[in-house]
Scaffold this active site. Sequence first.
Site, PDB file in Angstrom:
ATOM      1  N   ASP A 207     -61.487 -38.421 -51.687  1.00 21.96           N
ATOM      2  CA  ASP A 207     -62.234 -37.245 -52.112  1.00 21.96           C
ATOM      3  C   ASP A 207     -63.691 -37.307 -51.653  1.00 21.96           C
ATOM      4  O   ASP A 207     -64.351 -38.341 -51.777  1.00 21.96           O
ATOM      5  CB  ASP A 207     -62.192 -37.179 -53.647  1.00 21.96           C
ATOM      6  CG  ASP A 207     -62.849 -35.919 -54.177  1.00 21.96           C
ATOM      7  OD1 ASP A 207     -62.362 -34.827 -53.848  1.00 21.96           O
ATOM      8  OD2 ASP A 207     -63.850 -36.027 -54.904  1.00 21.96           O
TER       9      ASP A 207
ATOM     10  N   GLU B 222     -60.828 -36.042 -47.047  1.00 23.31           N
ATOM     11  CA  GLU B 222     -61.198 -34.703 -47.486  1.00 23.31           C
ATOM     12  C   GLU B 222     -62.642 -34.478 -47.065  1.00 23.31           C
ATOM     13  O   GLU B 222     -63.589 -34.732 -47.809  1.00 23.31           O
ATOM     14  CB  GLU B 222     -61.078 -34.540 -49.004  1.00 23.31           C
ATOM     15  CG  GLU B 222     -61.223 -33.080 -49.437  1.00 23.31           C
ATOM     16  CD  GLU B 222     -62.436 -32.752 -50.304  1.00 23.31           C
ATOM     17  OE1 GLU B 222     -62.706 -31.553 -50.506  1.00 23.31           O
ATOM     18  OE2 GLU B 222     -63.127 -33.668 -50.775  1.00 23.31           O
TER      19      GLU B 222
ATOM     20  N   ASP C 195     -58.959 -25.694 -53.810  1.00 21.71           N
ATOM     21  CA  ASP C 195     -60.377 -25.359 -53.739  1.00 21.71           C
ATOM     22  C   ASP C 195     -60.587 -23.989 -53.101  1.00 21.71           C
ATOM     23  O   ASP C 195     -59.663 -23.342 -52.630  1.00 21.71           O
ATOM     24  CB  ASP C 195     -61.133 -26.416 -52.934  1.00 21.71           C
ATOM     25  CG  ASP C 195     -61.510 -27.631 -53.787  1.00 21.71           C
ATOM     26  OD1 ASP C 195     -61.665 -27.474 -55.016  1.00 21.71           O
ATOM     27  OD2 ASP C 195     -61.649 -28.713 -53.202  1.00 21.71           O
TER      28      ASP C 195
END
Length: 629
Positions: free
Chosen positions: A278, A320, A385
């Site tokens: 992340d 990510e 997202d």
Amino acid sequence: MSSSAELLTGLRPERVPDEDWRAFEERFHAEFPRLQALFLRVYGDSGEVREQLRRLAADAAASWADRDPELKRRDALRVEDPEWFQSNRMLGGVCYADRYAGNLAGLRDRIPYFRELGMTYLHVMPLFLAPEENSDGGYAVSSYREVNPALGSMDDLRALAADLREAGISLVVDFIFNHTSNEHEWARRALAGDPEHEGYYWIFPDRELPDAYEQTVREIFPEDHPGSFVQLPDGRWIWATFHTFQWDLNYRNPAVFRAMAREMLFLANVGIDILRMDAVAFIWKELGTPCESLPEAHLLLQAFNAVCRIAAPSMLFKSEAIVHPDEVIQYISPQECQLSYNPLQMALLWSTLATRDVGLLQQALDRRHALPAGTAWVNYVRSHDDIGWTFADEDAAELGINGYDHRRFLNAFYVNRFPGSFARGVPFQDNPRTGDCRISGATASLAGLEAGDPGAVDRIVLMHSVVLSTGGIPLLYLGDEVGQLNDYGYVFEPGHADDSRWVGRPRYPAEAYADRGDPSTPAGRIFQRLRRLIEVRSSTPEFWDGALVPFHSNNPQVLGYQRPGIGAEQSTVVVLANFGDRREHVNEVTLSGLPSEAVELVSGKAVTLSAGIDLPPHGFVWLRVVRAG
Ligand code: GLC
Ligand code: GLC
């Protein structure tokens, strides 16, 4: 000094059998020097740094000793077959355990459905202990060793991992290593003034340095708090890139790296196959820079990777990095992140749907799709997202498109402020100061189903057809395959009202799933057609890996590319996809370099190309042609 042999002395736990330990030693000698070199590059050489390395070696050995034999078998298989994830049978799905299935046990009950769909990869959204009300969907972690009690226990997670393994599905969870929640034990101790743990975070006595950093750092969640710092009750300031309750870890402290490496190894031994790394771009900060994608961020990821190669050799990383495409690519290598989201393809799919002009997407496929050997994209239509318009302004300029204006248009289009728009998105982090804005929404709502637009189903299938045919791992946001719509109820949910991303995270759409066999419903039409594409993909060897050869349709509405066969195969699949609202023609001159006979794989029908080819609105073809040898 510390040769890898010396470091291992005395580390062998008694319970590890000879052969098993030899395998570990071999990997250790192969990988530890790399880890050490990276570590010393980032942290310099000192007694303290050497001590952290020594402890890291001990952690790795202990972790290997604890690793389940079943997982070690998987390690061996995947080390033998390091390109396993390139398979055209790979298909990912992502969901929240609670929203999609109630809890982890509920997810296990959904495995038959995952198999029906053809899934081989399941990303379960963050499931760790987190603050009660608002936890940024679990992205504020209070303990990596405890499952959020609302979702189950660590044993439930282990059981889920085992059941998935049995079903041929890899388990993916987030490794949220840029920050912890303010309720994490480290955070509590830091707040209480414990110097060791204060050193885990970025804490400043006053605004002097925060102000200095903010000169060059971008605001990520400006609706939550301006800038990147929040004030603690005692008046000090702490770095918080995302929400006020997500505190950035200070990787300048080597103890932080080691502490997080331990958490990572813990997860590896729970049976996680892939870690979604992340917010990778943010882990290293340097005054006077944007504090994103700095060289040390890469070195640290490579160091985490080396730790895995030693103690959990089958575990992979997915990056990510939702940043400029030049930066996205830098995270992708077998030594860093083997997998990466492809945010450029995602954003440009939506851009193309709005403009009906394939120029930008074609350009991205032509020049930004190729990856190093041993790595793959995770291609997706949308994630949990927002959609951010992360294309490169310089690429757009080459096509005569002004990036700023184009983003403004896209934002207006997707929140239905543009005449004729079919989209029903919601703005996210609208920043009037910078003009920046992103878009939240479920695929079907963004593609016109909510607005009742007659092209919606075709558009949804078209978007997925690209994701399913450009290689790498296609990742579905579960529920989108039955056309789930926006969930406006989020504004009434505690802690969610201020975060419009929740509009695109609906609960399990039970009715739509019940309709999936019924072609008279949109759910049924979308599902049946996607199922067919998934099936065709999995039996099409040309879709193995991500190699892509440009093919220009000479029609601005029609995207083109070729997927070459592997080995001695002379076959190629030529993809043509019409993003326009009308029937489009690709003429015979354009197709004249191809053999005149082809098989369209989705319909299974033979087609002749000598007169060109017609594509219905939002229609596409997967044409297999065999060139004479
Ligand atoms: C990632 C997640 C996002 C989260 C952020 C902070 O970007 O995808 O949902 O808000 O990291 O952890
Ligand atoms: C990510 C991205 C940002 C995204 C956010 C999550 O890390 O950098 O663009 O919007 O966090 O929503």
